[in-house]
Design an enzyme around this catalytic site. Structure first.
Site, PDB file in Angstrom:
ATOM      1  CG  HIS A   1      -0.409  81.290 -23.183  1.00 18.78           C
ATOM      2  ND1 HIS A   1      -1.160  81.078 -22.064  1.00 18.78           N
ATOM      3  CD2 HIS A   1      -1.015  82.341 -23.805  1.00 18.78           C
ATOM      4  CE1 HIS A   1      -2.144  81.952 -21.997  1.00 18.78           C
ATOM      5  NE2 HIS A   1      -2.080  82.737 -23.058  1.00 18.78           N
ATOM      6  CB  ILE A   2       3.610  82.660 -28.326  1.00 20.49           C
ATOM      7  CG1 ILE A   2       3.231  81.603 -29.401  1.00 20.49           C
ATOM      8  CG2 ILE A   2       4.739  82.169 -27.443  1.00 20.49           C
ATOM      9  CD1 ILE A   2       4.324  81.360 -30.432  1.00 20.49           C
ATOM     10  N   GLY A   3       0.096  83.753 -28.051  1.00 16.17           N
ATOM     11  CA  GLY A   3      -0.910  84.459 -28.863  1.00 16.17           C
ATOM     12  C   GLY A   3      -0.614  85.937 -29.067  1.00 16.17           C
TER      13      GLY A   3
ATOM     14  CB  ILE B   1      -9.436  87.317 -30.388  1.00 19.06           C
ATOM     15  CG1 ILE B   1      -8.651  88.158 -29.377  1.00 19.06           C
ATOM     16  CG2 ILE B   1      -8.500  86.317 -31.080  1.00 19.06           C
ATOM     17  CD1 ILE B   1      -8.051  87.375 -28.205  1.00 19.06           C
TER      18      ILE B   1
ATOM     19  CB  ALA C   1      -9.507  80.691 -25.739  1.00 19.67           C
ATOM     20  NE  ARG C   2      -6.315  82.792 -19.844  1.00 16.41           N
ATOM     21  CZ  ARG C   2      -5.743  83.646 -20.695  1.00 16.41           C
ATOM     22  NH1 ARG C   2      -5.458  83.278 -21.922  1.00 16.41           N
ATOM     23  NH2 ARG C   2      -5.434  84.878 -20.294  1.00 16.41           N
TER      24      ARG C   2
ATOM     25  CD  GLU D   1      -0.929  77.928 -20.587  1.00 14.26           C
ATOM     26  OE1 GLU D   1      -1.998  77.683 -21.172  1.00 14.26           O
ATOM     27  OE2 GLU D   1      -0.385  79.033 -20.562  1.00 14.26           O
TER      28      GLU D   1
ATOM     29  N   GLY E   1     -15.786  87.671 -30.229  1.00 21.13           N
ATOM     30  CA  GLY E   1     -15.406  88.959 -29.643  1.00 21.13           C
ATOM     31  C   GLY E   1     -14.336  89.594 -30.513  1.00 21.13           C
TER      32      GLY E   1
ATOM     33  NE  ARG F   1     -22.914  84.675 -22.708  1.00 20.59           N
ATOM     34  CZ  ARG F   1     -22.415  85.283 -21.663  1.00 20.59           C
ATOM     35  NH1 ARG F   1     -22.784  84.918 -20.474  1.00 20.59           N
ATOM     36  NH2 ARG F   1     -21.523  86.249 -21.791  1.00 20.59           N
TER      37      ARG F   1
HETATM   38  C1  DGY Z   1      -4.158  87.155 -22.838  1.00 19.12           C
HETATM   39  O1  DGY Z   1      -3.940  88.347 -23.002  1.00 19.12           O
HETATM   40  O2  DGY Z   1      -5.050  86.753 -22.094  1.00 19.12           O
HETATM   41  C2  DGY Z   1      -3.299  86.232 -23.602  1.00 19.12           C
HETATM   42  O3  DGY Z   1      -3.578  84.920 -23.311  1.00 19.12           O
HETATM   43  C3  DGY Z   1      -1.844  86.587 -23.402  1.00 19.12           C
HETATM   44  O4  DGY Z   1      -1.143  86.197 -24.530  1.00 19.12           O
END
Ligand code: DGY
Length: 323
Positions: free
Chosen positions: A285-287, A157, A237-238, A267, A155, A177
């Site tokens: 979690h600092i993406g 990112i 991601a998650r 988390e 996607g 997918r």
């Molecule tokens: C989001 O936007 O979902 C990110 O995980 C936040 O940093």
């Protein structure tokens, strides 16, 4: 009477300033997450709620709404909200796409390089006064240049991560997918491949899928067993996309060269053994955590709220809403 807008946690001033003239703003400046009870109260008395991705907004909370028009999540992910139920109750749910992908891709690359070149342990070693002079075998890591990058989830990112790979002259594989249009694949110079093949052939594997029933624990023992012993796994991601226990065991036993995590299965709890592993880079979690991007996200949240308050369809509804 002005509509009530509640922000569940701290939020950039620029966005608060944008909202303030249009509503009665209620904020939580403590920096502490709101409890389920507090969330319920916020939902019951507000026209709009601005939520964090750590706020679990399920049926029980949504049922307390009396006049709520919108839950505006401060993040791209929205797995913390029962979107189907909110939509059944006529409540909009929005997220913040298209403003944080470049920043998250930057962090992904910091993690790729950090894991491969062992930046954090090397920094620790140096600041502890252990550096006594150059040595041929000190902190050897893996090369990045010329290797194969496997991107799971292409996607916004994922594609931003892929674009950065050209400077490293990498072969790029991707899996998701639906295959991307041919033209896009050509521009990205990325090859569509099955998940198993991607796991077998990649030197660096990076995950950029949302957390859904389909992606939950998509990387576990079986998938790790397919990866090269010299491979690195990167995850922004998650948390629940990876079985962290399986990952820790693989890193401990040398079945993988290294990993870098920005998100965790439970988390903010870390899985036992994580902090003892030198081949695991850990981030909180600092993406999307750059000054500019957090402001951009917040201003988009504010726009969505302002849209909803005047009865307009908010601009970035989460994808499951019909447009
Ligand atoms: C989001 O936007 O979902 C990110 O995980 C936040 O940093």
């Amino acid at each position: 009477m002005k509509p009530i807008v509640t922000v569940t946690n701290i939020f950039p001033q620029a966005a608060l300033d944008k909202l303030a003239p249009e509503c009665d703003l209620k904020t939580n400046d403590s920096g502490v997450s709101s409890t389920a009870e507090e969330l319920g109260r916020m939902v019951s008395e507000s026209d709009a709620v601005i939520s964090y991705l750590t706020d679990k907004i399920g049926r029980d909370i949504i049922d307390q709404s009396t006049k709520l028009k919108i839950i505006a999540n401060y993040g791209a992910g929205f797995n913390n909200i029962d979107v189907n139920y909110a939509s059944e109750r006529g409540i909009w749910v929005t997220n913040t796409p298209s403003v944080l992908h470049e920043t998250t891709a930057d962090l992904t690359w910091a993690m790729i390089l950090g894991a491969a070149r062992r930046i954090v342990p090397a920094d620790r070693f140096t600041r502890e006064g252990k550096f006594k002079g150059w040595s041929a075998k000190m902190f050897l890591g893996g090369d990045v240049y010329g290797k194969t990058l496997g991107v799971i989830g292409c996607g916004e990112i994922g594609r931003s991560v892929v674009r950065r790979a050209s400077g490293f002259n990498m072969r790029v594989l991707y899996h998701q997918r639906n295959r991307l249009p041919e033209e896009e694949e050509r521009m990205l110079n990325a090859e569509f491949i099955s998940l198993d093949q991607l796991l077998r052939e990649s030197d660096f594997i990076t995950l950029h899928v949302p957390l859904t029933d389909e992606t939950e624990y998509m990387i576990g023992n079986d998938e790790i067993a397919l990866m090269k012993k010299t491979a690195y796994l990167i995850h922004t991601a998650r948390g629940k996309v990876i079985d962290d226990y399986a990952l820790v065991a693989a890193l401990k036993e040398g079945r993988l060269a290294g990993a870098a995590l920005d998100v965790y299965e439970d988390e903010p709890e870390l899985t036992e053994g994580m902090t003892e592993l030198d081949n695991l880079l850990l981030l909180p979690h600092i993406g999307s955590a750059s000054f500019e991007t957090r402001d951009r996200m917040a201003l988009l949240v504010a726009d969505n709220v302002l849209d909803a308050l005047v009865g307009k369809t908010p601009r970035t509804l989460v994808p499951s809403y019909p447009k």
